[in-house]
Design a protein around this motif. Sequence first.
Motif, PDB file in Angstrom:
ATOM      1  N   HIS A   1       1.090  -1.095  -0.002  1.00 58.70           N
ATOM      2  CA  HIS A   1       0.190  -0.060  -0.126  1.00 58.70           C
ATOM      3  C   HIS A   1       0.745   1.318  -0.089  1.00 58.70           C
ATOM      4  CE1 HIS A   1      -3.422   2.540   0.991  1.00 58.70           C
ATOM      5  NE2 HIS A   1      -2.845   3.094   1.808  1.00 58.70           N
ATOM      6  N   THR A   2       0.395   2.372  -0.431  1.00 53.81           N
ATOM      7  CA  THR A   2       1.150   3.477  -1.005  1.00 53.81           C
ATOM      8  C   THR A   2       0.318   4.677   0.213  1.00 53.81           C
ATOM      9  OG1 THR A   2       2.151   3.054  -2.839  1.00 53.81           O
ATOM     10  CG2 THR A   2       2.055   5.549  -2.158  1.00 53.81           C
ATOM     11  N   ASN A   3       1.224   5.159   1.180  1.00 54.59           N
ATOM     12  CA  ASN A   3       0.539   6.325   1.883  1.00 54.59           C
ATOM     13  C   ASN A   3       1.191   7.651   1.406  1.00 54.59           C
ATOM     14  OD1 ASN A   3      -1.041   5.083   4.162  1.00 54.59           O
ATOM     15  ND2 ASN A   3       0.999   4.264   4.519  1.00 54.59           N
ATOM     16  N   PHE A   4       0.393   8.906   1.257  1.00 57.09           N
ATOM     17  CA  PHE A   4       0.650   9.825   1.055  1.00 57.09           C
ATOM     18  C   PHE A   4       0.810  10.943   2.032  1.00 57.09           C
ATOM     19  CE2 PHE A   4      -0.428   8.196  -3.041  1.00 57.09           C
ATOM     20  CZ  PHE A   4       0.563   8.615  -3.868  1.00 57.09           C
ATOM     21  N   PHE A   5       1.717  11.649   2.273  1.00 56.25           N
ATOM     22  CA  PHE A   5       1.882  12.467   3.369  1.00 56.25           C
ATOM     23  C   PHE A   5       2.203  13.982   2.690  1.00 56.25           C
ATOM     24  CE2 PHE A   5       3.203   8.524   5.141  1.00 56.25           C
ATOM     25  CZ  PHE A   5       2.483   8.553   6.311  1.00 56.25           C
ATOM     26  N   THR A   6       1.451  14.794   3.551  1.00 59.78           N
ATOM     27  CA  THR A   6       1.915  16.394   3.005  1.00 59.78           C
ATOM     28  C   THR A   6       2.965  16.815   3.993  1.00 59.78           C
ATOM     29  OG1 THR A   6      -0.405  16.797   2.142  1.00 59.78           O
ATOM     30  CG2 THR A   6       0.951  18.483   2.697  1.00 59.78           C
ATOM     31  N   VAL A   7       4.096  17.005   3.522  1.00 64.73           N
ATOM     32  CA  VAL A   7       5.218  17.532   4.370  1.00 64.73           C
ATOM     33  C   VAL A   7       5.341  18.838   4.350  1.00 64.73           C
ATOM     34  CG1 VAL A   7       7.803  17.120   4.605  1.00 64.73           C
ATOM     35  CG2 VAL A   7       6.510  15.549   3.721  1.00 64.73           C
ATOM     36  N   TRP A   8       5.421  19.663   5.548  1.00 63.59           N
ATOM     37  CA  TRP A   8       5.460  21.259   5.705  1.00 63.59           C
ATOM     38  C   TRP A   8       7.022  21.412   6.116  1.00 63.59           C
ATOM     39  CZ3 TRP A   8       1.714  24.425   4.236  1.00 63.59           C
ATOM     40  CH2 TRP A   8       0.326  23.801   4.049  1.00 63.59           C
ATOM     41  N   ALA A   9       7.330  22.449   5.699  1.00 63.52           N
ATOM     42  CA  ALA A   9       8.620  22.632   6.054  1.00 63.52           C
ATOM     43  C   ALA A   9       8.736  24.337   6.359  1.00 63.52           C
ATOM     44  CB  ALA A   9       9.857  22.499   5.142  1.00 63.52           C
ATOM     45  N   ASN A  10       9.317  24.730   7.268  1.00 64.48           N
ATOM     46  CA  ASN A  10       9.384  26.340   7.819  1.00 64.48           C
ATOM     47  C   ASN A  10      10.773  27.022   7.983  1.00 64.48           C
ATOM     48  OD1 ASN A  10       6.483  26.617   7.940  1.00 64.48           O
ATOM     49  ND2 ASN A  10       6.684  25.007   9.719  1.00 64.48           N
ATOM     50  N   ARG A  11      10.935  28.155   7.572  1.00 65.99           N
ATOM     51  CA  ARG A  11      12.203  29.032   8.076  1.00 65.99           C
ATOM     52  C   ARG A  11      13.352  28.426   7.057  1.00 65.99           C
ATOM     53  NH1 ARG A  11       9.374  28.067  12.382  1.00 65.99           N
ATOM     54  NH2 ARG A  11      10.719  26.269  13.315  1.00 65.99           N
ATOM     55  N   GLN A  12      14.509  28.128   7.462  1.00 66.50           N
ATOM     56  CA  GLN A  12      15.676  27.683   6.731  1.00 66.50           C
ATOM     57  C   GLN A  12      15.490  26.405   6.057  1.00 66.50           C
ATOM     58  OE1 GLN A  12      18.197  30.000   5.937  1.00 66.50           O
ATOM     59  NE2 GLN A  12      18.485  28.312   4.343  1.00 66.50           N
ATOM     60  N   LEU A  13      14.649  25.562   6.472  1.00 61.49           N
ATOM     61  CA  LEU A  13      14.319  24.132   6.052  1.00 61.49           C
ATOM     62  C   LEU A  13      13.355  24.397   4.675  1.00 61.49           C
ATOM     63  CD1 LEU A  13      14.532  21.246   6.142  1.00 61.49           C
ATOM     64  CD2 LEU A  13      12.710  21.055   7.656  1.00 61.49           C
ATOM     65  N   ALA A  14      12.618  25.433   4.719  1.00 61.93           N
ATOM     66  CA  ALA A  14      12.011  25.505   3.667  1.00 61.93           C
ATOM     67  C   ALA A  14      12.517  26.379   2.501  1.00 61.93           C
ATOM     68  CB  ALA A  14      10.596  26.507   3.981  1.00 61.93           C
ATOM     69  N   VAL A  15      13.393  27.110   2.520  1.00 57.80           N
ATOM     70  CA  VAL A  15      14.490  27.664   1.649  1.00 57.80           C
ATOM     71  C   VAL A  15      15.175  26.693   1.066  1.00 57.80           C
ATOM     72  CG1 VAL A  15      16.174  29.407   1.219  1.00 57.80           C
ATOM     73  CG2 VAL A  15      14.441  30.045   2.961  1.00 57.80           C
ATOM     74  N   ASN A  16      15.693  25.922   1.840  1.00 54.49           N
ATOM     75  CA  ASN A  16      16.748  24.613   1.352  1.00 54.49           C
ATOM     76  C   ASN A  16      15.799  23.532   0.588  1.00 54.49           C
ATOM     77  OD1 ASN A  16      18.711  25.874   2.913  1.00 54.49           O
ATOM     78  ND2 ASN A  16      18.731  24.770   4.404  1.00 54.49           N
ATOM     79  N   VAL A  17      14.456  23.309   1.035  1.00 53.86           N
ATOM     80  CA  VAL A  17      13.639  22.215   0.530  1.00 53.86           C
ATOM     81  C   VAL A  17      13.450  22.839  -1.186  1.00 53.86           C
ATOM     82  CG1 VAL A  17      11.242  21.686   0.104  1.00 53.86           C
ATOM     83  CG2 VAL A  17      12.556  21.186   2.192  1.00 53.86           C
ATOM     84  N   ALA A  18      12.978  24.117  -1.334  1.00 54.87           N
ATOM     85  CA  ALA A  18      12.765  24.847  -2.486  1.00 54.87           C
ATOM     86  C   ALA A  18      13.991  24.807  -3.458  1.00 54.87           C
ATOM     87  CB  ALA A  18      12.525  26.567  -2.278  1.00 54.87           C
ATOM     88  N   ALA A  19      15.103  24.765  -2.998  1.00 55.21           N
ATOM     89  CA  ALA A  19      16.456  24.770  -3.761  1.00 55.21           C
ATOM     90  C   ALA A  19      16.879  23.346  -3.883  1.00 55.21           C
ATOM     91  CB  ALA A  19      17.497  25.373  -2.988  1.00 55.21           C
ATOM     92  N   SER A  20      16.471  22.462  -3.313  1.00 53.00           N
ATOM     93  CA  SER A  20      17.123  21.108  -3.189  1.00 53.00           C
ATOM     94  C   SER A  20      16.132  19.816  -3.619  1.00 53.00           C
ATOM     95  CB  SER A  20      17.717  20.809  -2.041  1.00 53.00           C
ATOM     96  OG  SER A  20      18.557  21.635  -1.538  1.00 53.00           O
ATOM     97  N   VAL A  21      14.655  19.738  -3.603  1.00 51.26           N
ATOM     98  CA  VAL A  21      13.956  18.967  -3.729  1.00 51.26           C
ATOM     99  C   VAL A  21      13.253  18.981  -5.059  1.00 51.26           C
ATOM    100  CG1 VAL A  21      12.011  17.741  -2.910  1.00 51.26           C
ATOM    101  CG2 VAL A  21      13.763  18.538  -1.237  1.00 51.26           C
TER     102      VAL A  21
END
Length: 160
Positions: A49-69
């Motif tokens: 089975h596949t589960n789907f999660f909405t992952v939330w990132a804030n502050r510097q983690l959000a900036v790094n997610v936008a640049a890396s993921v």
Amino acid sequence: MNETVVCVVGNVATRPVYRELPNGPSARFRLAVTARYWDRDRNVWTDGHTNFFTVWANRQLAVNVAASVEVGQPLVVQGRLKVRTEVRDGQQQAWASADIDAVTIGHDLTRGTAAFRRAAKPETPGRAETRPEPRPEPQWETPPPVDPEAQPDAERVLVT
């Protein structure tokens, strides 16, 4: 205090959405987590089975997610699990969503390689730079063994 902390491994299912909010940067994306098991009857690995999660990132983690993921990349996500339920207009059943408020996110290096680049620290206005002078790197390497036969005669010491 009594939060449910989870660590999930999966693939990025949607492009990260980045927003600048009044309380700082925020990013979110969906992560697909599929269970795998060994099917003894067919002698192969099988997807469960596949589960789907909405992952939330804030502050510097959000900036790094936008640049890396990017979509399709394998990630390891650790954070607080939050399950929300609500009834939408015109529906009989409650709608449920599993969100992860991420503390840390990284690429799954069992499935590929990554090149890490340290993010620049944001400057704090009105604060003087108080960074200490960098110290020289210590010599961690073990020196090669000394061969007494390779030394010149003048430096050789005879022990009797």
